[in-house]
Design a protein around this motif. Structure first.
Motif, PDB file in Angstrom:
ATOM      1  N   ALA A 100      -1.564  -7.704   1.717  1.00  0.00           N
ATOM      2  CA  ALA A 100      -0.472  -7.981   0.780  1.00  0.00           C
ATOM      3  C   ALA A 100      -0.084  -6.683   0.090  1.00  0.00           C
ATOM      4  O   ALA A 100      -0.952  -5.902  -0.316  1.00  0.00           O
ATOM      5  N   THR A 101       1.215  -6.450  -0.007  1.00  0.00           N
ATOM      6  CA  THR A 101       1.698  -5.256  -0.698  1.00  0.00           C
ATOM      7  C   THR A 101       2.584  -5.651  -1.866  1.00  0.00           C
ATOM      8  O   THR A 101       3.189  -6.724  -1.884  1.00  0.00           O
ATOM      9  N   ASN A 102       2.651  -4.772  -2.839  1.00  0.00           N
ATOM     10  CA  ASN A 102       3.535  -4.986  -3.983  1.00  0.00           C
ATOM     11  C   ASN A 102       3.662  -3.676  -4.745  1.00  0.00           C
ATOM     12  O   ASN A 102       2.787  -2.800  -4.635  1.00  0.00           O
ATOM     13  N   LEU A 103       4.726  -3.545  -5.509  1.00  0.00           N
ATOM     14  CA  LEU A 103       4.919  -2.330  -6.290  1.00  0.00           C
ATOM     15  C   LEU A 103       3.967  -2.258  -7.466  1.00  0.00           C
ATOM     16  O   LEU A 103       3.595  -1.165  -7.907  1.00  0.00           O
ATOM     17  N   THR A 104       3.576  -3.427  -7.994  1.00  0.00           N
ATOM     18  CA  THR A 104       2.742  -3.448  -9.194  1.00  0.00           C
ATOM     19  C   THR A 104       1.298  -3.810  -8.857  1.00  0.00           C
ATOM     20  O   THR A 104       1.026  -4.750  -8.115  1.00  0.00           O
ATOM     21  N   GLU A 105       0.377  -3.070  -9.441  1.00  0.00           N
ATOM     22  CA  GLU A 105      -1.048  -3.304  -9.217  1.00  0.00           C
ATOM     23  C   GLU A 105      -1.501  -4.637  -9.807  1.00  0.00           C
ATOM     24  O   GLU A 105      -2.415  -5.285  -9.283  1.00  0.00           O
ATOM     25  N   ASP A 106      -0.867  -5.071 -10.911  1.00  0.00           N
ATOM     26  CA  ASP A 106      -1.275  -6.321 -11.551  1.00  0.00           C
ATOM     27  C   ASP A 106      -1.102  -7.505 -10.603  1.00  0.00           C
ATOM     28  O   ASP A 106      -1.962  -8.391 -10.521  1.00  0.00           O
TER      29      ASP A 106
END
Length: 274
Positions: A34-40
């Protein structure tokens, strides 16, 4: 079938739901990225399902046999074009759950023939009770179609359309459909209150009635029209309500509303493809 490695580009609510459904059904969590711009956001996914996470899309795609594009439609072009060379070299099955972006447009942004499945899920997928319409382009093999179906079945039922234009109809029926039922529930609750019920009583009666009617329609061998007739006794209370709906041309209004939704879906596809 060996479990392919899946990369979710964008880890929002729908991706979170699909990942949760897969893991619940026994999918190997080590084969999910899974990828996302935000670490949270990634922290939540990691803690919930113990999948691989990264803020770098290319890292995930390089590991993947299947890539699920689950970013917002407005940023899809930028994301896809940034991954185009990786897509060309890896040749993954690409599954898009973004509304309004056609398989042809995605292929143009990639710049090479690609196996693409376009999917229109709906919000009940967040409860693993969704309905998803799927379209596959000619590059998708039977095995890849099976993978896409398995993936989306983790959050509900799946149905294929033969032509991509069918996705606009799917959008009008099941994609937007939950809001229609919420609107009708809202109206029923308000009417119940106007008839003297307190708010909570009207709400509970409305919601349980909706749930019961849906279950009856799903589990009965009768179609909805037959079920309606069985509840509608001649000269009774239900008949009076149904006659009132018919006088207001409810069926025509529903048809008009759903055509407006389908037309808007088509318009958005034109806008987002530019």
């Amino acid at each position: 079938m060996n479990q392919p490695t899946i990369a979710f580009i964008g880890a929002g609510n729908m991706a979170f739901s699909i990942i949760g459904g897969l893991v619940k059904q026994g999918y190997d969590h080590t084969k999910i990225w899974a990828t996302n711009l935000t670490e949270d956001t990634l922290k939540d996914v990691k803690q919930s399902f113990n999948v691989n996470t990264t803020t770098d899309n290319a890292t995930a795609v390089n590991e993947a046999d299947v890539v699920v594009l689950s970013v917002k439609p407005q940023v899809m072009k930028e994301v896809v074009q940034s991954l185009a060379e990786t897509f060309k070299s890896q040749k993954p099955l690409i599954i898009s759950i973004a509304a309004g972006i056609t398989a042809t447009t995605l292929q143009e942004w990639i710049g090479a023939p690609s196996a693409i499945v376009r999917c229109m899920p709906n919000t009940p997928a967040l409860l693993q009770c969704g309905a998803s319409g799927l379209y596959k382009n000619p590059q998708v093999s039977d095995q890849q179609a099976g993978i896409a179906e398995t993936l989306l079945k983790a959050v509900g039922i799946t149905l294929w359309v033969k032509e991509e234009s069918g996705i606009d109809a799917v959008t009008a029926v099941s994609g937007s459909g939950p809001a229609y039922y919420f609107l009708f529930m809202e109206a029923m609750q308000q009417a119940g209150e106007a008839l003297g019920l307190d708010s909570e009583t009207a709400k509970q009666l409305t919601l349980q009635t909706a749930l019961g009617a849906a279950r009856m329609a799903l589990e009965s061998s009768d179609d909805p029209a037959t079920l309606r007739k069985k509840v509608t006794s001649p000269g009774g209370t239900t008949e009076q309500a149904i006659n009132t709906f018919n006088e207001g041309e409810l069926s025509a209004l529903v048809g008009k509303a759903m055509k407006a939704a389908a037309d808007r879906s088509e318009e958005l596809s034109d806008i987002l493809s530019k």
